[in-house]
Motif scaffolding. Sequence first.
Motif, short mmCIF file in Angstrom:
data_model
loop_
_atom_site.label_atom_id
_atom_site.label_comp_id
_atom_site.label_asym_id
_atom_site.label_seq_id
_atom_site.Cartn_x
_atom_site.Cartn_y
_atom_site.Cartn_z
N PRO A 1 5.11 -7.38 -15.54
CA PRO A 1 5.12 -8.27 -16.65
C PRO A 1 5.82 -9.59 -15.86
N ASP A 2 5.48 -10.74 -16.73
CA ASP A 2 5.99 -12.08 -16.76
C ASP A 2 7.36 -12.43 -16.81
N ALA A 3 7.81 -11.98 -18.00
CA ALA A 3 9.29 -12.35 -18.12
C ALA A 3 10.01 -11.18 -18.90
N PRO A 4 10.42 -10.00 -18.09
CA PRO A 4 10.88 -8.97 -18.54
C PRO A 4 12.38 -8.96 -18.50
N ASP A 5 13.09 -7.88 -18.93
CA ASP A 5 14.22 -7.88 -18.55
C ASP A 5 14.73 -7.22 -16.99
N GLU A 6 15.76 -6.74 -16.29
CA GLU A 6 15.76 -6.31 -15.07
C GLU A 6 15.11 -4.98 -15.05
N ARG A 7 15.09 -4.18 -15.67
CA ARG A 7 14.56 -2.80 -15.47
C ARG A 7 13.21 -2.94 -15.68
N GLU A 8 12.64 -3.62 -16.62
CA GLU A 8 11.10 -3.68 -16.85
C GLU A 8 10.73 -4.41 -15.63
N THR A 9 11.50 -5.38 -15.13
CA THR A 9 10.79 -5.85 -13.72
C THR A 9 10.77 -4.91 -12.52
N LEU A 10 11.71 -4.17 -12.28
CA LEU A 10 11.77 -3.30 -11.41
C LEU A 10 10.72 -2.21 -11.66
N ASN A 11 10.64 -1.72 -12.85
CA ASN A 11 9.63 -0.69 -13.14
C ASN A 11 8.17 -1.21 -12.89
N GLY A 12 8.05 -2.51 -13.37
CA GLY A 12 6.77 -3.23 -13.43
C GLY A 12 6.12 -3.20 -11.89
N PHE A 13 7.16 -3.84 -11.27
CA PHE A 13 6.60 -4.06 -9.68
C PHE A 13 6.28 -2.54 -9.10
N LEU A 14 7.33 -1.88 -9.41
CA LEU A 14 7.21 -0.28 -8.69
C LEU A 14 5.69 0.30 -9.09
N ASP A 15 5.61 0.20 -10.47
CA ASP A 15 4.19 0.89 -10.69
C ASP A 15 3.25 -0.13 -10.18
N PHE A 16 3.00 -1.29 -10.10
CA PHE A 16 2.01 -2.09 -9.71
C PHE A 16 1.70 -1.53 -8.18
N LEU A 17 2.89 -1.29 -7.50
CA LEU A 17 2.69 -1.01 -6.06
C LEU A 17 2.35 0.44 -5.86
N ARG A 18 2.73 1.41 -6.75
CA ARG A 18 2.32 2.74 -6.70
C ARG A 18 0.68 2.63 -7.17
N ALA A 19 0.23 1.79 -8.16
CA ALA A 19 -1.32 1.60 -8.26
C ALA A 19 -1.97 1.15 -7.24
N THR A 20 -1.37 0.15 -6.37
CA THR A 20 -1.97 -0.35 -5.07
C THR A 20 -2.16 0.79 -4.08
N ALA A 21 -1.26 1.60 -4.01
CA ALA A 21 -1.29 2.63 -2.92
C ALA A 21 -2.98 3.40 -3.28
N VAL A 22 -2.74 3.80 -4.42
CA VAL A 22 -4.05 4.46 -4.96
C VAL A 22 -5.25 3.69 -4.88
N PHE A 23 -5.05 2.57 -5.19
CA PHE A 23 -6.22 1.41 -5.09
C PHE A 23 -6.78 1.51 -3.67
N LYS A 24 -5.70 1.36 -2.74
CA LYS A 24 -6.26 1.11 -1.41
C LYS A 24 -7.12 2.45 -0.86
N ALA A 25 -6.90 3.58 -1.57
CA ALA A 25 -7.73 4.79 -1.07
C ALA A 25 -8.86 5.16 -1.80
N GLN A 26 -9.01 4.23 -2.74
CA GLN A 26 -10.57 4.34 -3.52
C GLN A 26 -11.59 4.13 -2.87
N GLY A 27 -12.33 5.26 -2.96
CA GLY A 27 -13.95 5.11 -2.44
C GLY A 27 -13.84 5.70 -1.01
N LEU A 28 -12.84 6.09 -0.43
CA LEU A 28 -12.68 6.85 0.75
C LEU A 28 -13.31 8.22 0.83
N SER A 29 -13.80 8.67 1.94
CA SER A 29 -14.01 10.14 1.95
C SER A 29 -12.83 10.86 2.41
#
Length: 167
Positions: free
Chosen positions: A10-38
């Motif tokens: 999120p662009d303008a959240p409170d501290e907790r939303e910022t921390l959770n938002g960035f962590l969830d984005f990175l969690r999703a990025t880890a899965v995204f990087k694995a997408q399509g591999l055998s």
Amino acid sequence: MLNDERTDPPDAPDERETLNGFLDFLRATAVFKAQGLSDADAARQVLPSLLTVSGLLRHLADVERWWFRAQLDGQTGIPTRWSGDDPDAEFRVTEQDSLADIITDYQAACAESREVAARYGLEDMCKADHSAGHSLRWVLVHMVEETGRHCGHLDIIRELLDGVTGE
């Protein structure tokens, strides 16, 4: 082209939303990087180390459970693949290890972490003696750092595997 279904923090959240938002984005990025591999490509070592896509996702699943369930919540008996006898066990994968199962386990670990974290305030301290003095805030910041660092590893490995690059 990879199917990018990640949600930006999120662009303008409170501290907790910022921390959770960035962590969830990175969690999703880890899965995204694995997408399509055998399974074989996800287990392939392309660096002079044990780092593989599958191994990194297994490591991240263990780290999620270790910090949120064992350290923050004080749960006992939380399994990790690493041990004193084999501190790198989670990185030991083969092409017979199912990437789909590894991703499912990682996503389950992330969901468990979200559920545990939701019960605590940012100032609440870890219950486990090993992490005495660390608050939920510290754990969230650490997990942003840990997951982000490993997303960088996943970037490099993915590019070496098949040339796929991207955010």
